[in-house]
Every structure is written in structure tokens, then in C-alpha cells.
Enzyme design. Structure first.
Site, PDB file in Angstrom:
ATOM      1  N   HIS A 167      19.392   4.015  18.592  1.00 63.07           N
ATOM      2  CA  HIS A 167      20.141   3.472  17.452  1.00 63.07           C
ATOM      3  C   HIS A 167      19.239   2.725  16.470  1.00 63.07           C
ATOM      4  O   HIS A 167      19.611   2.519  15.317  1.00 63.07           O
ATOM      5  CB  HIS A 167      21.295   2.571  17.921  1.00 63.07           C
ATOM      6  CG  HIS A 167      20.907   1.218  18.421  1.00 63.07           C
ATOM      7  ND1 HIS A 167      20.946   0.863  19.754  1.00 63.07           N
ATOM      8  CD2 HIS A 167      20.479   0.098  17.765  1.00 63.07           C
ATOM      9  CE1 HIS A 167      20.575  -0.390  19.889  1.00 63.07           C
ATOM     10  NE2 HIS A 167      20.275  -0.882  18.700  1.00 63.07           N
ATOM     11  N   ASP A 198      20.504   5.949  24.885  1.00 66.17           N
ATOM     12  CA  ASP A 198      20.129   5.211  23.682  1.00 66.17           C
ATOM     13  C   ASP A 198      18.634   4.904  23.675  1.00 66.17           C
ATOM     14  O   ASP A 198      18.211   3.772  23.433  1.00 66.17           O
ATOM     15  CB  ASP A 198      20.933   3.925  23.550  1.00 66.17           C
ATOM     16  CG  ASP A 198      20.861   3.326  22.132  1.00 66.17           C
ATOM     17  OD1 ASP A 198      20.188   3.931  21.270  1.00 66.17           O
ATOM     18  OD2 ASP A 198      21.473   2.265  21.899  1.00 66.17           O
ATOM     19  N   SER A 272      16.476  -5.024  19.815  1.00 68.30           N
ATOM     20  CA  SER A 272      16.725  -3.701  20.395  1.00 68.30           C
ATOM     21  C   SER A 272      15.461  -2.869  20.469  1.00 68.30           C
ATOM     22  O   SER A 272      14.705  -2.764  19.502  1.00 68.30           O
ATOM     23  CB  SER A 272      17.756  -2.936  19.553  1.00 68.30           C
ATOM     24  OG  SER A 272      19.055  -3.282  19.930  1.00 68.30           O
TER      25      SER A 272
END
Length: 352
Positions: A167, A198, A272
Site C-alpha cells: 500500500h 501487503d 508502514s
């Protein structure tokens, strides 16, 4: 489950939550006497024809220690270095097919056992590679006219290969990495992705840093200390990376997802894709998400990371070699773990 809570959990999961100086060697006065052997273990799957062990910082590998013949797979080589001269070692196995397995900056005083697993293409003979710019690879420049910019974190897992979350890089027209030494390097498309996990692997030529090692064992347990490292809230906070310490809270994630850990190391948008490391400095996960406390009442500091085992399986499927090592011995300080992470962790800039 009420519909509002289900939506809140889903939004939190999709929320992006979104190198280094080696740890200093012990001084001769502080280093303990090495009166037991240090064992170098070959776990590569084939015999090694050469073994080199030199103190970290040398620019060559020295002589071959295997003067009695090859080191078989699963066999150990014992050596007795003078710990008073320094505890940090770089170790290298050269295999029969010419590949090499590396373990850098190993503290043999704290952990007198070094296991080498994954082999990669060998560097030029006698040279220890360092994260210096590669001739012919031009630095990139951020596009100040980009319509939308978001940021995340990634870390080096193999030469010119950076692991991050899918993402973080989804829908980007251009992806740049800012290296620990301040260079901007451009990723070469296409990225390799696993949407279910992911995760994404980026090809970033120009030597963005040395590869971090994944934890090969023992199994991660609830309550173990961990360090999250990355670039949260870029543009609001300072430009340097941030370190947060916490614990493994649960061995499963959101809705009992067995590919993720729940962790108490607090993360924010920008974290992230960053590494989650154990207290030996080995990667045990990839930071992926946090639960949004604004949408779920009476819930705070619930964070998640993709498990290191799932990330390693993704790298194998994608055809990339990586380093792995056992985590044993005394824990390092959080500052020392941060030093290990720093040289291999990059800020990622997504331009649209």
C-alpha cells in the site's frame, strides 16, 4: 460484530502507517577474554570451500580459514579469536558454486555462534562491499510539482532490493528512496507485490545500504521486546528516522490473521514498510498498520506487523536471496538495534 465497528477495523487496517553506523566495538578494557570457541555454522545446503572471519571495518577478507578442506553443510568451524582486540566480526562462506553467505557486524563476545544460511552472488575477490554510491547510477530529484505525495518506509533485504508494504507504493507514478547517507535513488519498475500480505519488493539501483538479516530462530514468543524503525509523519516531525520500542502482544493479528503479529511498539502514518527487529537486531516483521483509536472507542496503541516468516516466503517466491541468522545471547540495547537498522532503512517517497 456491529457494522460501525467492522467498518472502523477495516479502515484502520487500510490506513498507511506509514543507513547506519555499525555498533561500536567494545574497548579492549571492556571486552571479556574469549576462553571458549566461536563456532561458525554452515547452513547453506552445500559445502563451503572457503571461510573468512575478519574484524568489522577491514577492507579485505584476509586468508581462508579452511586449511583442512571444505566445511560440509550443517558442520561447524571452531575458532578462538582474541576478544581483547574487539568483538565485532564480519564472516563469509564461499560455496562450491561461487556464491557467498555473509554475516556482518557479529558480536562474538555476546553470541559465540554464527550461523550462515542464504547465499548470494559473490562480490569481487578480496573486497568487502560497503554502502557507497555505484558509479553510473545518477541520483534522482524529488519532483516539487507532483500533484500528490505520500511517504513510507522500506529496508534493504538484498543488493539493490528494498522491502516495503504494497500500500506504500500502490498507484505511484514514481518512487524515490532517500538513503541513510542522504542520496535520492529512483526505483526501477515494475515492483513485485503480494497484495494478500501487503508486501512489495522494489528494485533500487545505486546501493541503498547493506541488507538486514531476518531471524532464523528461535520462534518468536509473546512478550519479546521489539524495535520498530522508520519515518512516521514525514513533513511534520524531523526528517531523521524514529525508533519506538515495544513487545510482541499476540502471535496473530486482526481477525486472527496468522500472517501478522500484534505489537505494542507504537507506529504512525509513515512507519508502514519499516523493519520490526528483535533485540539482537534481526528482522522479525514488517510494520503494516495500526488500529485507528479515533474510530474504535476505548482502544489505544494496537499495531500490527507482517511476520518475518511470511516476508521470507514472499522473497523466496519472488526469487530473491536474503540473509538470516539465529537470535541468541544477551539482548542488545535499543540504541544498538537502532544503529543496525539505520544503515539499511530508507524513506520512500511516492509521487503521483
Amino acid at each position: 460484530m456491529p457494522q460501525r465497528l467492522r467498518v472502523a477495523l477495516l479502515l484502520a487496517w487500510l490506513l498507511p502507517v506509514l543507513g547506519p553506523t555499525p555498533a561500536p566495538a567494545q574497548s579492549p578494557a571492556a571486552a571479556p577474554a574469549q576462553d571458549w570457541p566461536v563456532r561458525i555454522v554452515n547452513r547453506t545446503g552445500q559445502p563451503a570451500t572457503a571461510l573468512h572471519a575478519v574484524r568489522s571495518g577491514r577492507t579485505d577478507w584476509g586468508g581462508n580459514l579452511l586449511n583442512r578442506g571444505p566445511l560440509p553443510n550443517n558442520a561447524a568451524f571452531a575458532m578462538r579469536p582474541n576478544a581483547a582486540a574487539g568483538c565485532r566480526f564480519d564472516v563469509r562462506l564461499v560455496l562450491a558454486d561461487g556464491r557467498e553467505a555473509l554475516a556482518r557486524n557479529q558480536d562474538i563476545c555476546a553470541t559465540p555462534r554464527v550461523e550462515l544460511y542464504t547465499a548470494v552472488a559473490a562480490a569481487p575477490p578480496g573486497i568487502i562491499t560497503t554502502p557507497t554510491p555505484v558509479p553510473g547510477v545518477a541520483q534522482a530529484r524529488p519532483n516539487a510539482q507532483a500533484r500528490r505525495v505520500s511517504t513510507g518506509t522500506g529496508f534493504v533485504v538484498a543488493p539493490d532490493r528494498v522491502l516495503t508494504n504494497q500500500h506504500v507504493v500502490d498507484g505511484c507514478d514514481r518512487i524515490l528512496a532517500r538513503t541513510p547517507d542522504g542520496r535520492w535513488l529512483a526505483a526501477v519498475p515494475p515492483a513485485q507485490v503480494d497484495r494478500a500480505l501487503d508486501l512489495s519488493i522494489l528494485h533500487i539501483p545505486g546501493n541503498p545500504g547493506p541488507a538486514l538479516s531476518f531471524r532464523a530462530g528461535p520462534a518468536v514468543r509473546r512478550g519479546e521486546g521489539v524495535v520498530a524503525y522508520g519515518f512516521p509523519l514525514s513533513g511534520l516531525l524531523s526528517a531523521d528516522p524514529k525508533l519506538t520500542r515495544g513487545e510482541i502482544n499476540a502471535l496473530g493479528g486482526l481477525r486472527n490473521d496468522q500472517n501478522t503479529y500484534q505489537i505494542s511498539a507504537e507506529v504512525q502514518p509513515g512507519n508502514s514498510g519499516g523493519p520490526l527487529l528483535d533485540m539482537q537486531g534481526h528482522v522479525v516483521g514488517v510494520v503494516v498498520a495500526k488500529l485507528d483509536s479515533r474510530r474504535v472507542q476505548n482502544v489505544d496503541n494496537v499495531n500490527f506487523a507482517v511476520k518475518g516468516e511470511a516476508a521470507q516466503a514472499f522473497l523466496r517466491r519472488a526469487g530473491h536471496a536474503f540473509q538470516a541468522a539465529q537470535s541468541s545471547g544477551a539482548d542488545r540495547s535499543a540504541a544498538d538495534v537502532g544503529d543496525i537498522a539505520n544503515r539499511s532503512t530508507v524513506l520512500l517517497r511516492c509521487e503521483r
